[in-house]
Design a protein around this motif. Structure first.
Motif, PDB file in Angstrom:
ATOM      1  N   GLY A 313       0.795  -1.213   0.000  1.00  0.00           N
ATOM      2  CA  GLY A 313       0.000   0.000   0.000  1.00  0.00           C
ATOM      3  C   GLY A 313       0.829   1.265   0.000  1.00  0.00           C
ATOM      4  O   GLY A 313       0.293   2.371   0.024  1.00  0.00           O
ATOM      5  N   LYS A 314       2.140   1.112  -0.050  1.00  0.00           N
ATOM      6  CA  LYS A 314       3.051   2.257   0.014  1.00  0.00           C
ATOM      7  C   LYS A 314       3.203   2.910  -1.362  1.00  0.00           C
ATOM      8  O   LYS A 314       3.316   2.228  -2.381  1.00  0.00           O
ATOM      9  N   VAL A 315       3.194   4.253  -1.383  1.00  0.00           N
ATOM     10  CA  VAL A 315       3.463   5.006  -2.603  1.00  0.00           C
ATOM     11  C   VAL A 315       4.913   5.478  -2.572  1.00  0.00           C
ATOM     12  O   VAL A 315       5.353   6.070  -1.586  1.00  0.00           O
ATOM     13  N   GLU A 316       5.634   5.191  -3.643  1.00  0.00           N
ATOM     14  CA  GLU A 316       7.047   5.532  -3.731  1.00  0.00           C
ATOM     15  C   GLU A 316       7.290   6.490  -4.885  1.00  0.00           C
ATOM     16  O   GLU A 316       6.593   6.426  -5.892  1.00  0.00           O
ATOM     17  N   ILE A 317       8.242   7.388  -4.726  1.00  0.00           N
ATOM     18  CA  ILE A 317       8.701   8.227  -5.834  1.00  0.00           C
ATOM     19  C   ILE A 317       9.942   7.541  -6.400  1.00  0.00           C
ATOM     20  O   ILE A 317      10.901   7.287  -5.683  1.00  0.00           O
ATOM     21  N   VAL A 318       9.892   7.245  -7.698  1.00  0.00           N
ATOM     22  CA  VAL A 318      10.917   6.376  -8.280  1.00  0.00           C
ATOM     23  C   VAL A 318      11.508   6.991  -9.547  1.00  0.00           C
ATOM     24  O   VAL A 318      10.973   7.939 -10.126  1.00  0.00           O
ATOM     25  N   SER A 319      12.604   6.390  -9.959  1.00  0.00           N
ATOM     26  CA  SER A 319      13.248   6.716 -11.222  1.00  0.00           C
ATOM     27  C   SER A 319      12.737   5.761 -12.296  1.00  0.00           C
ATOM     28  O   SER A 319      12.664   4.552 -12.073  1.00  0.00           O
ATOM     29  N   MET A 320      12.360   6.316 -13.446  1.00  0.00           N
ATOM     30  CA  MET A 320      11.861   5.488 -14.550  1.00  0.00           C
ATOM     31  C   MET A 320      12.532   5.873 -15.855  1.00  0.00           C
ATOM     32  O   MET A 320      12.898   7.039 -16.059  1.00  0.00           O
ATOM     33  N   ASN A 321      12.672   4.897 -16.733  1.00  0.00           N
ATOM     34  CA  ASN A 321      13.236   5.135 -18.060  1.00  0.00           C
ATOM     35  C   ASN A 321      12.818   3.999 -18.979  1.00  0.00           C
ATOM     36  O   ASN A 321      13.511   3.001 -19.089  1.00  0.00           O
ATOM     37  N   HIS A 322      11.667   4.147 -19.608  1.00  0.00           N
ATOM     38  CA  HIS A 322      11.229   3.099 -20.545  1.00  0.00           C
ATOM     39  C   HIS A 322      10.254   3.666 -21.568  1.00  0.00           C
ATOM     40  O   HIS A 322       9.453   4.544 -21.260  1.00  0.00           O
ATOM     41  N   GLY A 323      10.346   3.134 -22.792  1.00  0.00           N
ATOM     42  CA  GLY A 323       9.447   3.531 -23.873  1.00  0.00           C
ATOM     43  C   GLY A 323       8.515   2.430 -24.288  1.00  0.00           C
ATOM     44  O   GLY A 323       7.658   2.622 -25.170  1.00  0.00           O
ATOM     45  N   PHE A 324       8.670   1.246 -23.679  1.00  0.00           N
ATOM     46  CA  PHE A 324       7.753   0.128 -23.872  1.00  0.00           C
ATOM     47  C   PHE A 324       7.156  -0.214 -22.511  1.00  0.00           C
ATOM     48  O   PHE A 324       7.750   0.081 -21.466  1.00  0.00           O
ATOM     49  N   THR A 325       5.994  -0.833 -22.505  1.00  0.00           N
ATOM     50  CA  THR A 325       5.359  -1.185 -21.239  1.00  0.00           C
ATOM     51  C   THR A 325       4.700  -2.551 -21.350  1.00  0.00           C
ATOM     52  O   THR A 325       4.355  -3.006 -22.443  1.00  0.00           O
TER      53      THR A 325
END
Length: 388
Positions: A313-325
């Motif tokens: 249930g935790k919300v995290e601020i994260v690093s992302m780098n992707h163009g596909f999902t």
């Protein structure tokens, strides 16, 4: 965004639709073709430009002030290679500022010249970002000429002719050529990067374009890390008797890389060994478990993305780098969705209920970005402990 060059222009970004963005050339001379994405991180430009996941991409930085901390030898994220296996170009609002940091070994402009990264400054990056949000990530050519000598028609034609990332396996080029052991831990003040003392686990990392900080995070949980090429077979990996296997991040279309990677990943899952996937590794694991991946219009690139861990249930601020999902609707019944992006609701993590197998779309190792998700490496260690 005119086709008529203004006086003093030394750099351009030529989009496939014929639009020309003009400004001041930065970094390496010449030109490079790629897909243009925007990154919303306020720090970490060196880590971004050396992340192999940006291979065949041109990064537009939304934060206007870039270059103030310079560059150094420690913050390079790729293990080997140069601009050909990481970001091909960079677009800035302002000219890079002089370096003013005690860790700086060079300024950004000079480093980009030596590295071979073509840059463009003086661009309305807000307008470019809005354009990408509305119409998707364009194919483009970024060019730098001190004399302002540009064949605009030829640059646009090259951008139009580029095949793009769909169907492109880049992991084979971003990967290492032979196995090696990595023993450097995470950075701490004031000691820097510590060397590992007594490893407790044997971890094999399948290198699809691994970031150095993933290896450091593994080392810091007590893993002796052996990195192997992307094409390594499951049999060869299991012959090393690992306590766990990590599927790394990397560039390109996961479906293309999956042609050779998916069968090996299935065999690793079937072996019962703990498996942890990150970014491209998450997508490849999802493919191996029966899901599918799709190209995104604008992707996720930044160090300020909110993701919810559905298991806590935790919300995290994260690093992302992707163009596909990963298409969340394609996840088969045995697969549990564990994380979701709070920006657009896309899948950000999966796990198997009955096996020590899990993965996330974001980057828990950060670099750049917050360390809210660093606990996932401890979760991986917990799975390896149970298997001992």
């Amino acid at each position: 965004m005119s086709r008529d060059l203004l006086p003093g222009v030394t750099g351009v970004l030529a989009l496939a639709d014929g639009t020309i963005l003009q400004g001041h050339g930065v970094g390496a001379l010449g030109h490079a073709v790629g897909e243009v994405c925007f990154n919303t991180a306020m720090t970490g430009y060196q880590e971004i430009l050396t992340d192999p996941s940006y291979m065949a991409q041109i990064v537009a930085f939304t934060f206007p002030h870039v270059g103030n901390v310079g560059v150094n030898l420690e913050d390079v994220e790729q293990v080997s290679g140069a601009a050909e296996t990481s970001a091909r170009g960079a677009v800035f609002r302002d000219l890079p500022t002089p370096a003013a940091n005690w860790r700086a070994a060079s300024d950004l402009d000079g480093w980009m010249k030596r590295r071979g990264v073509v840059g463009l400054a003086g661009v309305d990056t807000r307008a470019l970002t809005r354009r990408i949000r509305e119409t998707g990530m364009p194919h483009a050519v970024i060019a730098h000429s001190p004399e302002g000598a540009f064949d605009l028609d030829a640059l646009v034609a090259e951008a139009r002719a580029w095949s793009g990332l769909v169907g492109l396996d880049l992991a084979k080029d971003a990967s290492c050529l032979q196995p090696f052991v990595y023993d450097e831990g995470l950075w701490t003040w004031p000691d820097g990067y510590a060397k590992q003392a007594a490893p407790r686990y044997e971890v094999v990392v399948l290198d699809y374009g691994v970031k150095r900080n993933i290896l450091r995070a593994l080392s810091s949980i007590g893993a002796r890390v052996t990195v192997v090429p992307a094409s390594t077979s499951a049999a060869d990996i299991l012959a090393r008797k690992p306590d766990g296997v990590l599927l790394s991040n990397g560039p390109g279309d996961p479906a293309a890389t999956g042609e050779y990677a998916v069968p090996q990943i299935r065999a690793l899952v079937d072996s019962g060994a703990p498996v942890f996937g990150i970014c491209l590794g998450h997508q490849l694991l999802s493919l191996a478990l029966g899901a599918r991946t799709v190209k995104m219009d604008q992707g996720h690139h930044g160090a300020n993305h909110p993701v919810k861990d559905l298991t806590t249930g935790k919300v995290e601020i994260v690093s992302m780098n992707h163009g596909f999902t990963v298409d969340r609707d394609s996840l088969p019944a045995p697969v549990m969705e564990t994380h979701v992006s709070l920006f657009d609701g896309t899948n950000a993590g999966i796990a198997l209920k009955d096996r020590p197998v899990f993965s996330v779309q974001h980057h828990p190792e950060a670099s750049p970005g917050p360390t809210d998700s660093l606990y996932l490496f401890e979760r991986f260690a917990g799975f390896m402990n149970r298997g001992k």
